[in-house]
Each structure stands twice: as structure tokens, then as C-alpha cells.
Design a protein around this motif. Structure first.
Motif, PDB file in Angstrom:
ATOM      1  N   ARG A  22      -5.305  45.754  61.917  1.00  0.00           N
ATOM      2  CA  ARG A  22      -6.118  46.956  61.775  1.00  0.00           C
ATOM      3  C   ARG A  22      -7.596  46.627  62.009  1.00  0.00           C
ATOM      4  NH1 ARG A  22      -4.179  48.163  57.221  1.00  0.00           N
ATOM      5  NH2 ARG A  22      -5.949  47.753  55.868  1.00  0.00           N
ATOM      6  N   LEU A  23      -8.055  45.506  61.438  1.00  0.00           N
ATOM      7  CA  LEU A  23      -9.460  45.105  61.634  1.00  0.00           C
ATOM      8  C   LEU A  23      -9.724  44.722  63.079  1.00  0.00           C
ATOM      9  CD1 LEU A  23     -10.223  43.001  58.432  1.00  0.00           C
ATOM     10  CD2 LEU A  23     -11.119  45.263  59.021  1.00  0.00           C
ATOM     11  N   ALA A  24      -8.768  44.036  63.707  1.00  0.00           N
ATOM     12  CA  ALA A  24      -8.949  43.602  65.097  1.00  0.00           C
ATOM     13  C   ALA A  24      -9.063  44.792  66.042  1.00  0.00           C
ATOM     14  CB  ALA A  24      -7.796  42.698  65.509  1.00  0.00           C
ATOM     15  N   SER A  25      -8.472  45.907  65.676  1.00  0.00           N
ATOM     16  CA  SER A  25      -8.522  47.074  66.548  1.00  0.00           C
ATOM     17  C   SER A  25      -9.739  47.967  66.267  1.00  0.00           C
ATOM     18  CB  SER A  25      -7.235  47.892  66.401  1.00  0.00           C
ATOM     19  OG  SER A  25      -7.148  48.446  65.102  1.00  0.00           O
ATOM     20  N   ARG A  26     -10.485  47.656  65.217  1.00  0.00           N
ATOM     21  CA  ARG A  26     -11.661  48.473  64.861  1.00  0.00           C
ATOM     22  C   ARG A  26     -12.817  48.210  65.809  1.00  0.00           C
ATOM     23  NH1 ARG A  26     -11.640  52.286  60.579  1.00  0.00           N
ATOM     24  NH2 ARG A  26      -9.930  51.706  59.246  1.00  0.00           N
ATOM     25  N   ASP A  27     -13.630  49.218  66.006  1.00  0.00           N
ATOM     26  CA  ASP A  27     -14.863  49.082  66.781  1.00  0.00           C
ATOM     27  C   ASP A  27     -15.909  48.440  65.872  1.00  0.00           C
ATOM     28  OD1 ASP A  27     -17.035  49.289  68.437  1.00  0.00           O
ATOM     29  OD2 ASP A  27     -17.117  51.480  68.405  1.00  0.00           O
ATOM     30  N   THR A  28     -16.421  47.300  66.272  1.00  0.00           N
ATOM     31  CA  THR A  28     -17.403  46.574  65.454  1.00  0.00           C
ATOM     32  C   THR A  28     -18.843  46.916  65.819  1.00  0.00           C
ATOM     33  OG1 THR A  28     -17.263  44.706  66.959  1.00  0.00           O
ATOM     34  CG2 THR A  28     -15.841  44.634  65.009  1.00  0.00           C
ATOM     35  N   THR A  33     -24.636  46.736  64.855  1.00  0.00           N
ATOM     36  CA  THR A  33     -25.854  47.539  64.746  1.00  0.00           C
ATOM     37  C   THR A  33     -26.552  47.260  63.419  1.00  0.00           C
ATOM     38  OG1 THR A  33     -24.967  49.250  66.188  1.00  0.00           O
ATOM     39  CG2 THR A  33     -26.771  49.902  64.723  1.00  0.00           C
ATOM     40  N   ASN A  34     -25.794  47.193  62.339  1.00  0.00           N
ATOM     41  CA  ASN A  34     -26.379  46.894  61.024  1.00  0.00           C
ATOM     42  C   ASN A  34     -26.978  45.493  60.990  1.00  0.00           C
ATOM     43  OD1 ASN A  34     -25.667  49.417  60.078  1.00  0.00           O
ATOM     44  ND2 ASN A  34     -23.768  48.714  59.137  1.00  0.00           N
ATOM     45  N   ILE A  35     -26.309  44.537  61.604  1.00  0.00           N
ATOM     46  CA  ILE A  35     -26.840  43.173  61.676  1.00  0.00           C
ATOM     47  C   ILE A  35     -28.116  43.159  62.517  1.00  0.00           C
ATOM     48  CG2 ILE A  35     -26.398  40.859  62.600  1.00  0.00           C
ATOM     49  CD1 ILE A  35     -23.425  41.298  61.750  1.00  0.00           C
ATOM     50  N   ALA A  81     -37.079  44.465  69.218  1.00  0.00           N
ATOM     51  CA  ALA A  81     -35.965  45.413  69.226  1.00  0.00           C
ATOM     52  C   ALA A  81     -34.651  44.647  69.284  1.00  0.00           C
ATOM     53  CB  ALA A  81     -36.079  46.352  70.427  1.00  0.00           C
ATOM     54  N   TYR A  82     -33.572  45.371  69.042  1.00  0.00           N
ATOM     55  CA  TYR A  82     -32.245  44.764  69.175  1.00  0.00           C
ATOM     56  C   TYR A  82     -31.367  45.656  70.038  1.00  0.00           C
ATOM     57  CZ  TYR A  82     -30.464  48.094  65.714  1.00  0.00           C
ATOM     58  OH  TYR A  82     -30.109  49.238  65.052  1.00  0.00           O
ATOM     59  N   ILE A  83     -30.355  45.023  70.602  1.00  0.00           N
ATOM     60  CA  ILE A  83     -29.329  45.727  71.367  1.00  0.00           C
ATOM     61  C   ILE A  83     -28.000  45.274  70.785  1.00  0.00           C
ATOM     62  CG2 ILE A  83     -28.238  46.030  73.621  1.00  0.00           C
ATOM     63  CD1 ILE A  83     -30.950  45.241  74.878  1.00  0.00           C
ATOM     64  N   ALA A  84     -27.190  46.225  70.368  1.00  0.00           N
ATOM     65  CA  ALA A  84     -25.897  45.896  69.767  1.00  0.00           C
ATOM     66  C   ALA A  84     -24.764  46.462  70.598  1.00  0.00           C
ATOM     67  CB  ALA A  84     -25.830  46.451  68.347  1.00  0.00           C
ATOM     68  N   SER A  85     -23.684  45.716  70.645  1.00  0.00           N
ATOM     69  CA  SER A  85     -22.437  46.193  71.246  1.00  0.00           C
ATOM     70  C   SER A  85     -21.318  45.836  70.280  1.00  0.00           C
ATOM     71  CB  SER A  85     -22.210  45.522  72.609  1.00  0.00           C
ATOM     72  OG  SER A  85     -21.888  44.155  72.428  1.00  0.00           O
ATOM     73  N   ALA A  86     -20.103  46.092  70.661  1.00  0.00           N
ATOM     74  CA  ALA A  86     -18.977  45.766  69.790  1.00  0.00           C
ATOM     75  C   ALA A  86     -18.806  44.259  69.624  1.00  0.00           C
ATOM     76  CB  ALA A  86     -17.693  46.365  70.343  1.00  0.00           C
ATOM     77  N   ASN A  87     -19.318  43.478  70.565  1.00  0.00           N
ATOM     78  CA  ASN A  87     -19.082  42.029  70.552  1.00  0.00           C
ATOM     79  C   ASN A  87     -20.268  41.177  70.139  1.00  0.00           C
ATOM     80  OD1 ASN A  87     -16.401  42.353  71.480  1.00  0.00           O
ATOM     81  ND2 ASN A  87     -17.197  42.650  73.546  1.00  0.00           N
ATOM     82  N   ASP A  88     -21.472  41.703  70.258  1.00  0.00           N
ATOM     83  CA  ASP A  88     -22.631  40.878  69.903  1.00  0.00           C
ATOM     84  C   ASP A  88     -23.860  41.731  69.647  1.00  0.00           C
ATOM     85  OD1 ASP A  88     -23.644  41.577  72.462  1.00  0.00           O
ATOM     86  OD2 ASP A  88     -22.829  39.788  73.365  1.00  0.00           O
ATOM     87  N   VAL A  89     -24.890  41.039  69.203  1.00  0.00           N
ATOM     88  CA  VAL A  89     -26.186  41.689  68.988  1.00  0.00           C
ATOM     89  C   VAL A  89     -27.262  40.726  69.490  1.00  0.00           C
ATOM     90  CG1 VAL A  89     -26.408  40.869  66.591  1.00  0.00           C
ATOM     91  CG2 VAL A  89     -27.690  42.865  67.319  1.00  0.00           C
TER      92      VAL A  89
END
Length: 162
Positions: A22-28, A33-35, A81-89
Motif C-alpha cells: 500500500r505504501l509502495a503504491s502511494r504518491d510520495t 514537498t514537506n521535506i 527554492a525547492y522542486i519536489a517530485s514523487a522520487n526526490d527533492v
């Protein structure tokens, strides 16, 4: 024949696997973004207040004795600034001279024998000027703790940071 027999019985693995799937399928993206927001904030804090590298080392003083990185720092501070995606920030600065402050540099004249500039209201010259590195981008020990808290909360809430 002598020997040892070890038997390990594991139960509840199905529930753990189901949770991990379930966690692996979640959008991170929200987690990243919070990080990113935490790292952007701590980077700005280094520039405005602490005047330290992410490792806690104090920045070298400047020759004028003014606030380090804030004389022209609006450009630097405002460009963080930051740029976040599902895989990194990624956290950084878009200001064209940010790398000079992060890494340090030696400036030499291009079309003259000396550099001319003002220091403490007086015109001075030099064959070269060395700007010491004053790292502002990076992850401090405090940042690591905050990232761990954010990630733990995200995991505890099943991948929903709300």
C-alpha cells in the motif's frame, strides 16, 4: 549425527506485506514537498540568522565586517527554492552567483593587472580576491531529525501527510 535444528515461525507477515504494498503504491510527492519546505526554510535561516554551514561550522567573516551574505543577499536569499517530485527533492538557488558563495572562488582581473573596488568607503586594488566558501545549501543534523519526523509521520499515517 549430532546437530542443531533451529525453527523460526513468523506470523503476521501478510499484514506487513500488504501495508508495504500500500505504501509502495502511494504518491510520495506530498512527503517530498514537506521535506523540501523544511530544507528551504533551514537554508534561508542559515543565510539570515545562523551564518553557519549545514555541518554547523561558522562562516568566515567578511573584510567589511558587515552581515555575511546579506549585503547582496536579497538576491541569494530570495532565490532559494525547492522542486519536489514523487522520487526526490532538490533545494538550491537560481541566482547566478550563488555557487561562488557555496563553493568559494578566486577572482582575478580579465582585462587589467589589478581589481579595483571599494572597501570600508575607500577605493582599493588587488591582484586577486579570494572569497571563502560559505556553504548554505545542505542537510544539517537538525534537518535530518526533522526529515525523519516528517517521514515517520507519513509512514504512520499510511502515506498521508495530512
Amino acid at each position: 549425527m549430532a546437530g542443531i535444528r533451529i525453527v523460526v515461525e513468523v506470523s503476521g507477515v501478510e499484514a506487513v506485506n500488504a501495508h508495504l504494498e500500500r505504501l509502495a503504491s502511494r504518491d510520495t510527492t506530498e512527503l517530498m514537498t514537506n521535506i523540501g519546505a523544511v530544507l528551504e526554510s533551514s537554508t534561508r535561516e542559515r543565510i539570515e540568522e545562523t551564518k553557519t554551514s549545514p555541518d554547523g561550522a561558522a562562516w568566515a567573516a567578511n573584510l567589511e565586517g558587515t552581515s555575511i551574505l546579506l549585503r547582496t543577499g536579497r538576491h541569494l536569499r530570495d532565490s532559494i527554492a525547492y522542486i519536489a517530485s514523487a522520487n526526490d527533492v532538490e533545494v538550491g538557488s537560481s541566482w547566478e552567483f550563488a555557487h561562488i558563495h557555496q563553493d568559494g572562488a578566486t577572482i582575478t582581473p580579465k582585462n587589467a593587472k589589478r581589481l579595483y573596488f571599494f572597501l570600508r568607503g575607500r577605493r582599493v586594488s588587488a591582484r586577486k580576491v579570494t572569497i571563502p566558501a560559505r556553504p548554505f545549501v545542505g542537510v544539517s543534523a537538525e534537518d535530518e531529525g526533522e526529515i525523519q519526523r516528517i517521514a515517520t509521520d507519513w509512514l504512520r499515517l499510511g502515506g498521508d501527510a495530512r
